[in-house]
Design a protein around this motif. Structure first.
Motif, PDB file in Angstrom:
ATOM      1  N   ARG A 101     -67.296 -12.849 128.535  1.00 21.44           N
ATOM      2  CA  ARG A 101     -65.902 -12.008 128.830  1.00 21.44           C
ATOM      3  C   ARG A 101     -64.837 -11.996 127.572  1.00 21.44           C
ATOM      4  NH1 ARG A 101     -65.574 -15.882 133.192  1.00 21.44           N
ATOM      5  NH2 ARG A 101     -66.803 -14.662 135.156  1.00 21.44           N
ATOM      6  N   TYR A 103     -65.942 -12.052 124.735  1.00 24.53           N
ATOM      7  CA  TYR A 103     -66.667 -10.886 123.642  1.00 24.53           C
ATOM      8  C   TYR A 103     -66.407  -9.682 123.849  1.00 24.53           C
ATOM      9  CZ  TYR A 103     -69.946  -9.298 120.541  1.00 24.53           C
ATOM     10  OH  TYR A 103     -70.722  -8.423 119.434  1.00 24.53           O
ATOM     11  N   MET A 104     -66.599  -9.412 125.494  1.00 25.33           N
ATOM     12  CA  MET A 104     -66.119  -8.050 125.915  1.00 25.33           C
ATOM     13  C   MET A 104     -64.898  -7.662 125.636  1.00 25.33           C
ATOM     14  SD  MET A 104     -68.845  -7.752 129.350  1.00 25.33           S
ATOM     15  CE  MET A 104     -67.706  -8.387 130.329  1.00 25.33           C
ATOM     16  N   GLU A 105     -63.965  -8.469 125.801  1.00 23.63           N
ATOM     17  CA  GLU A 105     -62.546  -8.152 125.445  1.00 23.63           C
ATOM     18  C   GLU A 105     -62.362  -7.794 124.000  1.00 23.63           C
ATOM     19  OE1 GLU A 105     -58.979  -6.833 126.574  1.00 23.63           O
ATOM     20  OE2 GLU A 105     -60.571  -7.712 127.981  1.00 23.63           O
ATOM     21  N   LEU A 107     -64.700  -6.363 121.935  1.00 24.69           N
ATOM     22  CA  LEU A 107     -65.275  -5.183 121.837  1.00 24.69           C
ATOM     23  C   LEU A 107     -64.442  -3.983 122.342  1.00 24.69           C
ATOM     24  CD1 LEU A 107     -68.930  -6.154 122.721  1.00 24.69           C
ATOM     25  CD2 LEU A 107     -68.126  -5.658 120.515  1.00 24.69           C
ATOM     26  N   LYS A 108     -63.733  -4.417 123.593  1.00 22.36           N
ATOM     27  CA  LYS A 108     -62.878  -3.252 124.359  1.00 22.36           C
ATOM     28  C   LYS A 108     -61.800  -3.120 122.866  1.00 22.36           C
ATOM     29  CE  LYS A 108     -63.834  -4.248 128.916  1.00 22.36           C
ATOM     30  NZ  LYS A 108     -63.094  -4.683 130.135  1.00 22.36           N
ATOM     31  N   GLN A 109     -61.275  -3.875 122.412  1.00 17.07           N
ATOM     32  CA  GLN A 109     -60.133  -3.731 121.882  1.00 17.07           C
ATOM     33  C   GLN A 109     -60.563  -2.951 120.325  1.00 17.07           C
ATOM     34  OE1 GLN A 109     -58.550  -7.705 120.750  1.00 17.07           O
ATOM     35  NE2 GLN A 109     -57.611  -7.702 122.823  1.00 17.07           N
ATOM     36  N   GLU A 110     -61.739  -3.359 119.831  1.00 14.68           N
ATOM     37  CA  GLU A 110     -62.297  -2.921 118.761  1.00 14.68           C
ATOM     38  C   GLU A 110     -62.752  -1.052 118.968  1.00 14.68           C
ATOM     39  OE1 GLU A 110     -65.798  -4.866 117.143  1.00 14.68           O
ATOM     40  OE2 GLU A 110     -64.503  -6.566 116.595  1.00 14.68           O
ATOM     41  N   ILE A 111     -63.215  -0.880 120.291  1.00 12.75           N
ATOM     42  CA  ILE A 111     -63.366   0.314 120.847  1.00 12.75           C
ATOM     43  C   ILE A 111     -62.322   1.290 120.688  1.00 12.75           C
ATOM     44  CG2 ILE A 111     -64.069   1.981 122.666  1.00 12.75           C
ATOM     45  CD1 ILE A 111     -66.360  -0.328 123.026  1.00 12.75           C
ATOM     46  N   GLN A 112     -61.272   0.422 121.282  1.00 14.04           N
ATOM     47  CA  GLN A 112     -59.887   1.311 121.306  1.00 14.04           C
ATOM     48  C   GLN A 112     -59.403   1.437 119.915  1.00 14.04           C
ATOM     49  OE1 GLN A 112     -58.498   2.640 123.805  1.00 14.04           O
ATOM     50  NE2 GLN A 112     -56.824   3.571 122.692  1.00 14.04           N
ATOM     51  N   LYS A 115     -61.152   4.451 118.155  1.00 11.90           N
ATOM     52  CA  LYS A 115     -61.026   5.820 118.862  1.00 11.90           C
ATOM     53  C   LYS A 115     -59.655   6.319 118.418  1.00 11.90           C
ATOM     54  CE  LYS A 115     -62.892   5.254 123.566  1.00 11.90           C
ATOM     55  NZ  LYS A 115     -62.576   5.193 125.068  1.00 11.90           N
TER      56      LYS A 115
END
Length: 126
Positions: A101, A103-105, A107-112, A115
């Motif tokens: 969980r 790690y997924m958070e 990754l979400k921040q890095e994606i943001q 973008k």
């Protein structure tokens, strides 16, 4: 189909599930699933277990006829109305789930962030 004869023999001989699992070079969880009938016990495993328990294979082996009977009625006709569960359950330690969980958070921040960088670059090129 639960392997009742196997469980009874194992307990009579004072062997734990872990004892049998170690003898088969598998985890205790995997052995438990074999006893519960979720995983097939192969012929060579039946032989190794029987040898460890010092009994004959036919004293502990139970066929998995229930799996066949789930799909065929008493006349031998295929039952296409079979309603069963395809759910597979795994026991995953909570700490592993939590680390995933986290790690997924990340990754979400890095994606943001990526973008936002893409958006900035697009605006600069206009």
């Amino acid at each position: 189909m639960i392997k009742e004869k196997l469980i009874r023999a194992r307990k009579d001989k004072k062997f734990s599930q872990l004892d049998i699992a170690e003898h088969l070079n598998i985890s205790q969880t995997q052995y438990l699933r074999k006893e519960k009938g979720e995983i097939e016990i192969k012929d060579d495993e039946w032989e190794r277990i029987a040898k460890l328990l010092d009994i004959e294979v036919d004293e502990i082996k139970e066929e998995d006829s229930s799996r066949i009977n789930q799909f065929f009625d008493v006349s031998g006709e295929y039952k296409n109305s079979y309603i069963g569960s395809n759910n597979n359950y795994c026991n995953i330690p909570e700490f592993l789930l939590e680390s995933q969980r986290e790690y997924m958070e990340i990754l979400k921040q890095e994606i943001q962030q990526l973008k936002e960088k893409v958006s900035q670059l697009e605006n600069q090129n206009k």
